[in-house]
Design an enzyme around this catalytic site. Structure first.
Site, mmCIF file in Angstrom:
data_model
loop_
_atom_site.group_PDB
_atom_site.id
_atom_site.type_symbol
_atom_site.label_atom_id
_atom_site.label_comp_id
_atom_site.label_asym_id
_atom_site.label_seq_id
_atom_site.Cartn_x
_atom_site.Cartn_y
_atom_site.Cartn_z
ATOM 1 N N CYS A 212 -37.449 21.488 4.760
ATOM 2 C CA CYS A 212 -37.294 20.724 6.003
ATOM 3 C C CYS A 212 -36.109 21.285 6.789
ATOM 4 O O CYS A 212 -35.286 22.006 6.239
ATOM 5 C CB CYS A 212 -37.078 19.241 5.672
ATOM 6 S SG CYS A 212 -35.697 18.965 4.557
ATOM 7 N N GLU A 270 -21.196 28.855 4.471
ATOM 8 C CA GLU A 270 -21.542 30.233 4.071
ATOM 9 C C GLU A 270 -20.626 31.217 4.789
ATOM 10 O O GLU A 270 -20.560 31.179 6.021
ATOM 11 C CB GLU A 270 -23.003 30.530 4.422
ATOM 12 C CG GLU A 270 -23.976 29.665 3.638
ATOM 13 C CD GLU A 270 -25.412 29.730 4.182
ATOM 14 O OE1 GLU A 270 -25.646 30.469 5.157
ATOM 15 O OE2 GLU A 270 -26.262 29.035 3.643
ATOM 16 N N HIS A 298 -28.042 33.428 1.627
ATOM 17 C CA HIS A 298 -28.900 33.108 2.779
ATOM 18 C C HIS A 298 -29.730 34.346 3.154
ATOM 19 O O HIS A 298 -29.737 34.796 4.303
ATOM 20 C CB HIS A 298 -28.062 32.637 3.978
ATOM 21 C CG HIS A 298 -28.881 31.922 5.022
ATOM 22 N ND1 HIS A 298 -28.385 30.904 5.786
ATOM 23 C CD2 HIS A 298 -30.160 32.079 5.421
ATOM 24 C CE1 HIS A 298 -29.315 30.466 6.621
ATOM 25 N NE2 HIS A 298 -30.408 31.177 6.417
HETATM 26 P P1 NAI Z 1 -41.279 23.982 10.268
HETATM 27 O O1 NAI Z 1 -40.710 23.333 11.483
HETATM 28 O O2 NAI Z 1 -42.606 24.652 10.347
HETATM 29 O O3 NAI Z 1 -41.352 22.915 9.060
HETATM 30 C C1 NAI Z 1 -40.374 21.959 8.810
HETATM 31 C C2 NAI Z 1 -41.082 20.721 8.289
HETATM 32 O O4 NAI Z 1 -40.076 19.785 7.876
HETATM 33 C C3 NAI Z 1 -41.929 20.023 9.360
HETATM 34 O O5 NAI Z 1 -43.255 19.826 8.886
HETATM 35 C C4 NAI Z 1 -41.217 18.690 9.590
HETATM 36 O O6 NAI Z 1 -42.109 17.631 9.869
HETATM 37 C C5 NAI Z 1 -40.536 18.490 8.243
HETATM 38 N N1 NAI Z 1 -39.436 17.520 8.293
HETATM 39 C C6 NAI Z 1 -38.609 17.251 9.320
HETATM 40 N N2 NAI Z 1 -37.771 16.253 8.984
HETATM 41 C C7 NAI Z 1 -38.092 15.897 7.712
HETATM 42 C C8 NAI Z 1 -37.596 14.916 6.822
HETATM 43 N N3 NAI Z 1 -36.599 14.084 7.187
HETATM 44 N N4 NAI Z 1 -38.145 14.836 5.601
HETATM 45 C C9 NAI Z 1 -39.156 15.654 5.230
HETATM 46 N N5 NAI Z 1 -39.687 16.583 6.035
HETATM 47 C C10 NAI Z 1 -39.149 16.711 7.270
HETATM 48 O O7 NAI Z 1 -40.153 25.000 9.788
HETATM 49 P P2 NAI Z 1 -40.330 26.219 8.757
HETATM 50 O O8 NAI Z 1 -40.610 27.461 9.494
HETATM 51 O O9 NAI Z 1 -41.226 25.806 7.668
HETATM 52 O O10 NAI Z 1 -38.816 26.330 8.221
HETATM 53 C C11 NAI Z 1 -38.253 25.271 7.453
HETATM 54 C C12 NAI Z 1 -36.748 25.440 7.364
HETATM 55 O O11 NAI Z 1 -36.455 26.598 6.579
HETATM 56 C C13 NAI Z 1 -36.084 25.721 8.721
HETATM 57 O O12 NAI Z 1 -35.727 24.527 9.381
HETATM 58 C C14 NAI Z 1 -34.875 26.530 8.364
HETATM 59 O O13 NAI Z 1 -33.733 25.702 8.332
HETATM 60 C C15 NAI Z 1 -35.177 27.080 6.970
HETATM 61 N N6 NAI Z 1 -35.216 28.534 6.954
HETATM 62 C C16 NAI Z 1 -34.432 29.202 6.050
HETATM 63 C C17 NAI Z 1 -34.442 30.578 5.999
HETATM 64 C C18 NAI Z 1 -33.641 31.331 4.988
HETATM 65 O O14 NAI Z 1 -33.424 32.528 5.145
HETATM 66 N N7 NAI Z 1 -33.206 30.701 3.920
HETATM 67 C C19 NAI Z 1 -35.252 31.359 6.948
HETATM 68 C C20 NAI Z 1 -36.102 30.564 7.787
HETATM 69 C C21 NAI Z 1 -36.045 29.197 7.794
#
Ligand code: NAI
Length: 332
Positions: A212, A270, A298
Site C-alpha cells: 500500500c 533512508e 530501497h
Molecule cells: P497502486 O496504487 O497500484 O496500489 C496501492 C494499493 O494500496 C491500492 O490498491 C490502494 O487501494 C491500496 N491502499 C491504499 N490505502 C490502503 C490502506 N489503508 N490499506 C490497504 N490498502 C490500501 O501502487 P503500486 O504500484 O502497487 O505501488 C505500491 C507501493 O509500493 C507504492 O505506493 C510505493 O510506495 C511502493 N513502491 C516501492 C518501490 C521500491 O523500490 N521499494 C518501488 C515502487 C513502489
C-alpha cells in the site's frame, strides 16, 4: 517553435549526461540536472523551470512549490509520491504525475525473493554458516513450514500487490488481501480472497507482504500490536514504504519468535541512523535479528530496463505537459 524554449530541471538522483531526457525533449527544451540531496538546495535554481523531474533523494516542499513561477508539471519519477507536496502543487494549479508501472514486476519479484529467502531458510543458513555458527545441517532452520497451502497476506492489492499475488499463487500459496479501496471483482480476476479488516488478514497470514502507499492512514499501521496479531513464527515483508512499519517493534518480535523473519526493502529513514534499534540489532551478531532480518537499500524498483523506462516515460510526460497535450497519471 524555437529550440531551448522551455527549461526542464532534474532535481536529484540522475547526474549523468541526460541522454534519454535530451533525446525526448531536446527540440523544445534545455534539460539540466541539479543532483540535489535536500529541498533547500533547490533555492534559486528551479524558480523559472517549466517542468521538474523529481526522483527519491529529496522531498519537494510547499515552500519550494510556492516559489515556482511558470512550472507546468512536476513528474515524480517513480510510483510513491509522498516526497512531493502534491496538495501545494494542486493549489498552484501544477499537476503532479507519477510513473506508475516501470518497476511493478521487479518490486513483486523482490517481495517474493524475500519471502522465499526467509521461508526456505536460505538467508538464515547462509548467514549462520558463514559466521561459523552451528552444524552444517538443515537443522539450522528447524522448524520450517511448507509454503504450499499457507496464506500469503497482501496489504494493498494494486499493481504491485496484484503481481505479487500471481507469483505467490504460483508457489501454491493461498492469497488473501486487505484493501478497502479496491473495487469488487479484482479478487475474482486474480483468484484471491478479500478480507474486510486488517486484523483478519494479519491473524491468518504466514507471510504478510505490504504493497500500500504511505498515507496518514497507513503510517505506523504495522506496529507491535499488529505483529502480535500475526501467527507465531510468521514473516513480514515490506517493499512499500518504511514508515508503514514501526520497525522498532521488530527486534523484540524476532527475539521472542513471534516473527520468524522480516524482509525490509524500505525503512522509515533512508539511510538509517546507526543507533536505530532495528539496525543495531541487525548488525549485532549476538541478536537473533542478525540472521533473520533482511535489509535492502530501497532497491526493489531497480533493474537497468526499468531505470531507462522511468526516464523515457517521465520525459514523455513532460513533453505532453509542455505542448499542452492531455496528461496521464496525474495524482494530485
Ligand atoms: P497502486 O496504487 O497500484 O496500489 C496501492 C494499493 O494500496 C491500492 O490498491 C490502494 O487501494 C491500496 N491502499 C491504499 N490505502 C490502503 C490502506 N489503508 N490499506 C490497504 N490498502 C490500501 O501502487 P503500486 O504500484 O502497487 O505501488 C505500491 C507501493 O509500493 C507504492 O505506493 C510505493 O510506495 C511502493 N513502491 C516501492 C518501490 C521500491 O523500490 N521499494 C518501488 C515502487 C513502489
Amino acid at each position: 517553435m524555437s529550440a531551448e524554449r522551455f527549461k526542464v530541471v532534474v532535481t536529484d538522483f540522475i547526474t549523468d549526461a541526460l541522454e534519454p531526457e535530451r533525446r525526448a525533449l531536446g527540440d523544445i527544451a534545455g534539460v539540466t540536472a541539479l543532483g540535489a540531496c535536500r529541498d533547500e538546495e533547490l533555492a534559486g535554481r528551479v524558480e523559472d523551470a517549466d517542468a521538474l523531474l523529481v526522483y527519491h533523494n529529496i522531498g519537494v516542499s510547499r515552500a519550494t512549490i510556492e516559489r515556482l513561477r511558470r512550472c507546468k508539471v512536476i513528474v515524480r519519477c517513480g510510483v510513491g509520491f509522498d516526497n512531493v507536496d502534491g496538495a501545494a502543487a494542486r493549489r498552484r494549479g501544477i499537476p503532479l504525475c507519477n510513473i506508475p508501472d516501470y518497476g511493478t514486476e521487479e518490486v513483486a519479484d523482490t517481495a517474493i525473493a524475500m519471502t522465499l529467502a526467509l521461508a526456505r531458510g536460505v538467508s538464515l543458513m547462509n548467514s549462520r554458516l558463514r559466521a561459523g555458527n552451528g552444524p552444517w545441517s538443515y537443522q539450522q532452520t528447524v522448524p520450517l513450514a511448507r509454503l504450499r497451502g499457507r496464506v500469503f497476506g497482501i496489504v494493498g492489492l494494486g499493481r504491485i500487490g496484484g503481481a505479487a499475488a500471481l507469483r505467490a499463487k504460483a508457489l501454491g500459496m493461498e492469497v488473501v488481501f486487505y484493501d478497502p479501496y479496491v473495487p469488487d471483482g479484482r479478487d475474482k480476476s486474480l483468484g484471491v480472497r478479500r478480507v474486510e479488516k486488517l486484523e483478519q488478514l494479519l491473524a491468518q497470514s504466514h507471510v504478510v507482504s505490504l504493497h500500500c502507499p504511505l498515507t496518514d492512514e497507513t503510517r505506523g499501521m504495522i506496529n507491535a500490536a499488529a505483529i502480535a496479531g500475526m501467527p507465531r513464527g510468521s514473516y513480514l515483508v515490506n517493499t512499500a514504504r518504511g514508515a508503514i512499519v514501526d520497525t522498532a517493534a521488530i527486534p523484540s518480535a524476532i527475539a521472542s519468535g513471534q516473527l520468524a523473519g522480516a524482509g525490509l526493502d524500505v525503512l522509515p529513514t533512508e539511510p538509517p541512523a546507526d543507533n536505530d534499534p532495528l539496525i543495531a540489532a541487525w548488525r549485532d551478531p549476538a541478536h537473533p535479528a542478525h540472521h533473520r532480518v533482511l535489509i535492502n537499500p530501497h532497491s526493489a524498483f531497480y533493474c537497468e530496463e526499468g531505470l531507462l523506462e522511468i526516464r523515457v516515460k517521465a520525459s514523455d510526460a513532460v513533453r505532453r505537459a509542455l505542448l499542452g497535450q492531455p496528461l496521464r497519471n496525474v495524482v494530485n
